[in-house]
Write a protein that holds these residues in place. Sequence first.
Motif, PDB file in Angstrom:
ATOM      1  N   VAL A  90       2.793 115.765 -15.648  1.00 41.53           N
ATOM      2  CA  VAL A  90       3.487 115.658 -14.367  1.00 41.53           C
ATOM      3  C   VAL A  90       4.880 116.267 -14.478  1.00 41.53           C
ATOM      4  CG1 VAL A  90       4.422 114.073 -12.635  1.00 41.53           C
ATOM      5  CG2 VAL A  90       2.190 113.610 -13.658  1.00 41.53           C
ATOM      6  N   TYR A  91       5.564 115.979 -15.589  1.00 32.91           N
ATOM      7  CA  TYR A  91       6.897 116.543 -15.818  1.00 32.91           C
ATOM      8  C   TYR A  91       6.832 118.071 -15.870  1.00 32.91           C
ATOM      9  CZ  TYR A  91      11.426 117.421 -18.048  1.00 32.91           C
ATOM     10  OH  TYR A  91      12.693 117.884 -18.332  1.00 32.91           O
ATOM     11  N   THR A  92       5.848 118.606 -16.615  1.00 37.75           N
ATOM     12  CA  THR A  92       5.729 120.052 -16.785  1.00 37.75           C
ATOM     13  C   THR A  92       5.457 120.748 -15.455  1.00 37.75           C
ATOM     14  OG1 THR A  92       4.919 119.742 -19.046  1.00 37.75           O
ATOM     15  CG2 THR A  92       4.504 121.876 -17.998  1.00 37.75           C
ATOM     16  N   GLU A  93       4.537 120.171 -14.652  1.00 30.80           N
ATOM     17  CA  GLU A  93       4.205 120.777 -13.357  1.00 30.80           C
ATOM     18  C   GLU A  93       5.436 120.848 -12.460  1.00 30.80           C
ATOM     19  OE1 GLU A  93       1.711 122.247 -12.016  1.00 30.80           O
ATOM     20  OE2 GLU A  93       0.063 121.883 -13.402  1.00 30.80           O
ATOM     21  N   LEU A  94       6.154 119.757 -12.359  1.00 31.71           N
ATOM     22  CA  LEU A  94       7.323 119.721 -11.473  1.00 31.71           C
ATOM     23  C   LEU A  94       8.459 120.577 -12.023  1.00 31.71           C
ATOM     24  CD1 LEU A  94       7.402 115.978 -10.352  1.00 31.71           C
ATOM     25  CD2 LEU A  94       6.752 117.972  -8.992  1.00 31.71           C
ATOM     26  N   SER A  95       8.634 120.601 -13.324  1.00 33.78           N
ATOM     27  CA  SER A  95       9.700 121.407 -13.917  1.00 33.78           C
ATOM     28  C   SER A  95       9.477 122.894 -13.636  1.00 33.78           C
ATOM     29  CB  SER A  95       9.765 121.152 -15.424  1.00 33.78           C
ATOM     30  OG  SER A  95      10.781 121.934 -16.021  1.00 33.78           O
ATOM     31  N   GLN A  96       8.222 123.336 -13.768  1.00 31.57           N
ATOM     32  CA  GLN A  96       7.914 124.740 -13.518  1.00 31.57           C
ATOM     33  C   GLN A  96       8.109 125.106 -12.054  1.00 31.57           C
ATOM     34  OE1 GLN A  96       3.905 125.125 -14.973  1.00 31.57           O
ATOM     35  NE2 GLN A  96       4.544 125.310 -17.125  1.00 31.57           N
ATOM     36  N   ARG A  97       7.792 124.185 -11.153  1.00 29.02           N
ATOM     37  CA  ARG A  97       7.878 124.471  -9.718  1.00 29.02           C
ATOM     38  C   ARG A  97       9.283 124.269  -9.156  1.00 29.02           C
ATOM     39  NH1 ARG A  97       2.905 125.093  -7.328  1.00 29.02           N
ATOM     40  NH2 ARG A  97       1.169 124.831  -8.774  1.00 29.02           N
ATOM     41  N   THR A  98      10.194 123.779  -9.968  1.00 27.73           N
ATOM     42  CA  THR A  98      11.596 123.614  -9.547  1.00 27.73           C
ATOM     43  C   THR A  98      12.515 124.510 -10.374  1.00 27.73           C
ATOM     44  OG1 THR A  98      11.815 121.707 -11.038  1.00 27.73           O
ATOM     45  CG2 THR A  98      11.300 121.249  -8.723  1.00 27.73           C
ATOM     46  N   GLN A  99      11.953 125.603 -10.898  1.00 27.71           N
ATOM     47  CA  GLN A  99      12.728 126.562 -11.693  1.00 27.71           C
ATOM     48  C   GLN A  99      13.460 125.868 -12.833  1.00 27.71           C
ATOM     49  OE1 GLN A  99      15.052 129.381  -9.420  1.00 27.71           O
ATOM     50  NE2 GLN A  99      13.605 129.401  -7.718  1.00 27.71           N
ATOM     51  N   ASN A 100      12.646 125.247 -13.684  1.00 31.07           N
ATOM     52  CA  ASN A 100      13.176 124.514 -14.842  1.00 31.07           C
ATOM     53  C   ASN A 100      14.117 123.391 -14.416  1.00 31.07           C
ATOM     54  OD1 ASN A 100      11.760 126.053 -16.770  1.00 31.07           O
ATOM     55  ND2 ASN A 100      13.347 127.636 -16.721  1.00 31.07           N
ATOM     56  N   SER A 101      13.687 122.659 -13.399  1.00 32.69           N
ATOM     57  CA  SER A 101      14.412 121.460 -12.929  1.00 32.69           C
ATOM     58  C   SER A 101      15.797 121.794 -12.401  1.00 32.69           C
ATOM     59  CB  SER A 101      14.534 120.425 -14.064  1.00 32.69           C
ATOM     60  OG  SER A 101      13.307 120.226 -14.704  1.00 32.69           O
ATOM     61  N   THR A 102      15.922 122.933 -11.700  1.00 31.10           N
ATOM     62  CA  THR A 102      17.228 123.325 -11.163  1.00 31.10           C
ATOM     63  C   THR A 102      17.252 123.456  -9.643  1.00 31.10           C
ATOM     64  OG1 THR A 102      16.707 125.688 -11.432  1.00 31.10           O
ATOM     65  CG2 THR A 102      17.803 124.578 -13.284  1.00 31.10           C
ATOM     66  N   LEU A 103      16.075 123.586  -8.997  1.00 28.88           N
ATOM     67  CA  LEU A 103      16.061 123.849  -7.564  1.00 28.88           C
ATOM     68  C   LEU A 103      14.870 123.164  -6.901  1.00 28.88           C
ATOM     69  CD1 LEU A 103      17.770 125.513  -5.530  1.00 28.88           C
ATOM     70  CD2 LEU A 103      16.067 127.319  -5.752  1.00 28.88           C
ATOM     71  N   LEU A 104      15.159 122.295  -5.934  1.00 28.46           N
ATOM     72  CA  LEU A 104      14.127 121.631  -5.148  1.00 28.46           C
ATOM     73  C   LEU A 104      14.319 122.046  -3.692  1.00 28.46           C
ATOM     74  CD1 LEU A 104      11.800 119.523  -4.951  1.00 28.46           C
ATOM     75  CD2 LEU A 104      13.566 117.788  -4.553  1.00 28.46           C
ATOM     76  N   GLY A 105      13.561 123.053  -3.253  1.00 31.07           N
ATOM     77  CA  GLY A 105      13.774 123.572  -1.909  1.00 31.07           C
ATOM     78  C   GLY A 105      15.191 124.085  -1.773  1.00 31.07           C
ATOM     79  N   PRO A 106      15.940 123.600  -0.786  1.00 31.24           N
ATOM     80  CA  PRO A 106      17.332 124.041  -0.620  1.00 31.24           C
ATOM     81  C   PRO A 106      18.328 123.256  -1.466  1.00 31.24           C
ATOM     82  CG  PRO A 106      16.727 122.616   1.186  1.00 31.24           C
ATOM     83  CD  PRO A 106      15.494 122.763   0.338  1.00 31.24           C
ATOM     84  N   TYR A 107      17.829 122.305  -2.256  1.00 29.18           N
ATOM     85  CA  TYR A 107      18.714 121.421  -3.011  1.00 29.18           C
ATOM     86  C   TYR A 107      18.789 121.836  -4.479  1.00 29.18           C
ATOM     87  CZ  TYR A 107      17.958 118.511   1.106  1.00 29.18           C
ATOM     88  OH  TYR A 107      17.866 118.062   2.384  1.00 29.18           O
ATOM     89  N   GLY A 108      20.011 121.805  -5.021  1.00 30.01           N
ATOM     90  CA  GLY A 108      20.193 122.043  -6.440  1.00 30.01           C
ATOM     91  C   GLY A 108      19.919 120.766  -7.219  1.00 30.01           C
ATOM     92  N   MET A 109      19.313 120.909  -8.400  1.00 32.79           N
ATOM     93  CA  MET A 109      18.996 119.762  -9.252  1.00 32.79           C
ATOM     94  C   MET A 109      19.783 119.847 -10.553  1.00 32.79           C
ATOM     95  SD  MET A 109      14.824 119.484  -8.908  1.00 32.79           S
ATOM     96  CE  MET A 109      14.750 118.186 -10.142  1.00 32.79           C
TER      97      MET A 109
END
Length: 457
Positions: A90-109
């Motif tokens: 689950v972590y890997t899937e979300l990390s890849q889809r958020t550009q290494n946990s940096t971007l969630l849609g218009p929001y920075g992570m």
Amino acid sequence: MSFTAPVYFTINFTLTNLSFSGELANKSNPVASTITSLVSNMLENSSLSPEFNSCQPFSFSPGLNNGTTVVLSCTFKNDTSVTNLNRVTVYTELSQRTQNSTLLGPYGMDPNSFYVNGYHEIIPYSNNPILPSYSVNFTITNVKIPADLGISRADEYQYLSLTLTTLMDKLFRNSSVPYFYSSCTLLDFSPANGGDNTAVYALCNSTNNNPVDGSNVAQVYHAIRSGTANITTLGPYTLDQNSLYVNNYTEGQKLPFPTPTVLSSTSMNPMTESTSSDSSKFTVNFTIINRNYSQDLDNPNSLLYKEMKSNITQMMTALYSKSSLNNSYQYCTLNGFSAGSVKVNCLCTFKKISNGSALVDSAVQNAFATGTNSTTLLGGVYELRSDSLSVKDTVIIIPQRNEVPFWAIILIVLAILLGLILLFFFCFLLALLAQRRMAGSYDLMKIPYGEYYTHLK
């Protein structure tokens, strides 16, 4: 038939460009729903889709650096035939889809804040080197800084930061020196020119092995100058031509308080601009069907209005920047919302194409339809009514100045001079007449004509 309990995963992360407010404490808040939907959509489109059930907001709380910490509870089916469902996958899937946990849609992570059931991957330092950075400073002349803009929790600060970051990203990626750019961060704003303008302080990162120093800082300066029409405009913002500095390097006149003659505005609305004959403007209307209209969308100061405004303008920029109109696209601004699910009205600006001709509305409409999967989904968040899209070319009438012809100016000057001469001559005649009337009025005894008095000799 035995019941198998679902599998729950707790997902934690911090959004760096969303300031926490009391409204977020309400889990049914539209902003909270949007953030939850972003994560849900990613899992629904991942390899874990067959097992995924749903995500629900658990809590929203203040995070570090005025961010917002999000905790979601996501449910998966407990299918014993599936062997790859665990917190790591689950972590890997979300990390890849958020550009290494940096971007969630218009929001920075914040990548260091992302956890799934307590699991977190630390990127080794050797694989994540510190990129060389350089400063970029300039002054916006059609935005007057509010008193609270320097407070990073201010909504105006957030909006201006996001807009400028998006514009600078587009500028560098389309420039002659993309190898000197990986990202930019807005550090601060301050009043300039007595508070009528806004000074911008940004820190940009270069790519590996490409530091910006004395030998190539001029290249970056020239790229920014070229991308801002000789340091005059950045999207909807007008710039002070003497204000651009890259690592303290400038080719403009070094003035502590430059005062260019430009329009000024007391609002943060990017539609404050000068109209250019080199641009074409189009109204773009569409309807969002997975959101309900509320009175908050009538209030530009509400959290929901600002959140949707920021999301939609950034999504429109991303859409057109990746379209066939990339070289012509400049920016989009939101005009407002109206009832009917949520009807959106935007104004998008495009440069004329290379042969000098203007775009037609069908090209703008086709690019939007293509980027939203036949007008069905915007930015992976907003579902659209497929028949709601309309694009119209907006003709902006520029008032013509009634200039006085040169020959008329000469006639006016001659008439004024003639009037002054006549006035002077009239005054001279009056003075002469008054003098004649006063002649002899001071003689105590007037001598009759032909008589002679010896004692008056």
